[in-house]
Write a protein that holds these residues in place. Sequence first.
Motif, short mmCIF file in Angstrom:
data_model
loop_
_atom_site.label_atom_id
_atom_site.label_comp_id
_atom_site.label_asym_id
_atom_site.label_seq_id
_atom_site.Cartn_x
_atom_site.Cartn_y
_atom_site.Cartn_z
N LYS A 1 -19.13 -13.73 29.24
CA LYS A 1 -18.60 -15.03 29.65
C LYS A 1 -17.14 -15.19 29.26
O LYS A 1 -16.60 -14.43 28.46
CB LYS A 1 -19.46 -16.15 29.07
CG LYS A 1 -20.88 -16.16 29.65
CD LYS A 1 -21.66 -17.38 29.24
CE LYS A 1 -23.03 -17.41 29.89
NZ LYS A 1 -23.81 -18.62 29.51
N LYS A 2 -16.51 -16.21 29.81
CA LYS A 2 -15.06 -16.35 29.78
C LYS A 2 -14.49 -16.36 28.37
O LYS A 2 -15.10 -16.86 27.42
CB LYS A 2 -14.62 -17.61 30.53
CG LYS A 2 -14.94 -18.91 29.82
CD LYS A 2 -14.38 -20.10 30.60
CE LYS A 2 -14.71 -21.41 29.91
NZ LYS A 2 -14.19 -22.58 30.65
N GLU B 1 -19.26 -17.61 25.69
CA GLU B 1 -17.83 -17.87 25.83
C GLU B 1 -17.10 -17.75 24.49
O GLU B 1 -17.59 -18.18 23.45
CB GLU B 1 -17.61 -19.28 26.38
CG GLU B 1 -18.14 -19.48 27.79
CD GLU B 1 -17.94 -20.89 28.28
OE1 GLU B 1 -17.43 -21.73 27.51
OE2 GLU B 1 -18.29 -21.16 29.45
N LYS C 1 -21.84 -18.91 21.83
CA LYS C 1 -20.42 -19.21 22.01
C LYS C 1 -19.68 -19.13 20.68
O LYS C 1 -20.21 -19.50 19.63
CB LYS C 1 -20.29 -20.62 22.60
CG LYS C 1 -18.86 -21.07 22.87
CD LYS C 1 -18.85 -22.45 23.50
CE LYS C 1 -17.43 -22.93 23.76
NZ LYS C 1 -17.41 -24.28 24.39
#
Length: 216
Positions: A133-134, A152, A170
């Motif tokens: 993920k980003k 992320e 995350k």
Amino acid sequence: MLIFLAVLLNKSIYILGYSGHAYVILDSLAKLNVKVLGYFDFEPCNSFDNFYDLEYKGNEKLVDLNFIDDSSYVFPSIGDNYIRIKLVQFIEENKLAQTNIIDPQAIVSNRAIIESSVYVAPGAIINSRALIKKGSIINSGATIEHECVIGEFSHIAPNSVLTGNVIIGKNTLVGANAVITPGVTIGNNVIIGAGSVVTKDIPDNSKWVGNPLRML
């Protein structure tokens, strides 16, 4: 897989941050023959550290958008997860062009998904149906096995191994040479120390080290 678009579209790039992590990214960009138009940082670096001879464009927290047009990408080249979150938020809020950067010496399955503002370093392996993920970093020599999910703004440090079906939350750091066994879920805002072996699920907001694993 989301491939490195700057090569295909003949775009250039600016980097946000110019220190240790940025040097590795710049090596990858050189291999990809992508032109770096300059860097933003809190202050200009000295001539000794500017061995890429890049032009200073201003403070990374006060980016002058007049320098940046639609023909160029902007990439967050900071290793710190929290700072990288803020930089990507800035990029998104100002609708600047994003990309990922995948070093040519990385091995990435064409059935993996790599989101924007992700850096994949030399020697990294990302296997089939993995999702990165980003804003995340897959560092040198790290292995992301099949069907893993990296949340992320997380950082998978050099030579760490995530076996199949691992989920990373995350803003989590998996330290160098750590091993995560199949099916383990690691929460958000977690630090896994270098060399640790993780065989069980890990809750949010915690720090773990060692083999056998223990919480700090």
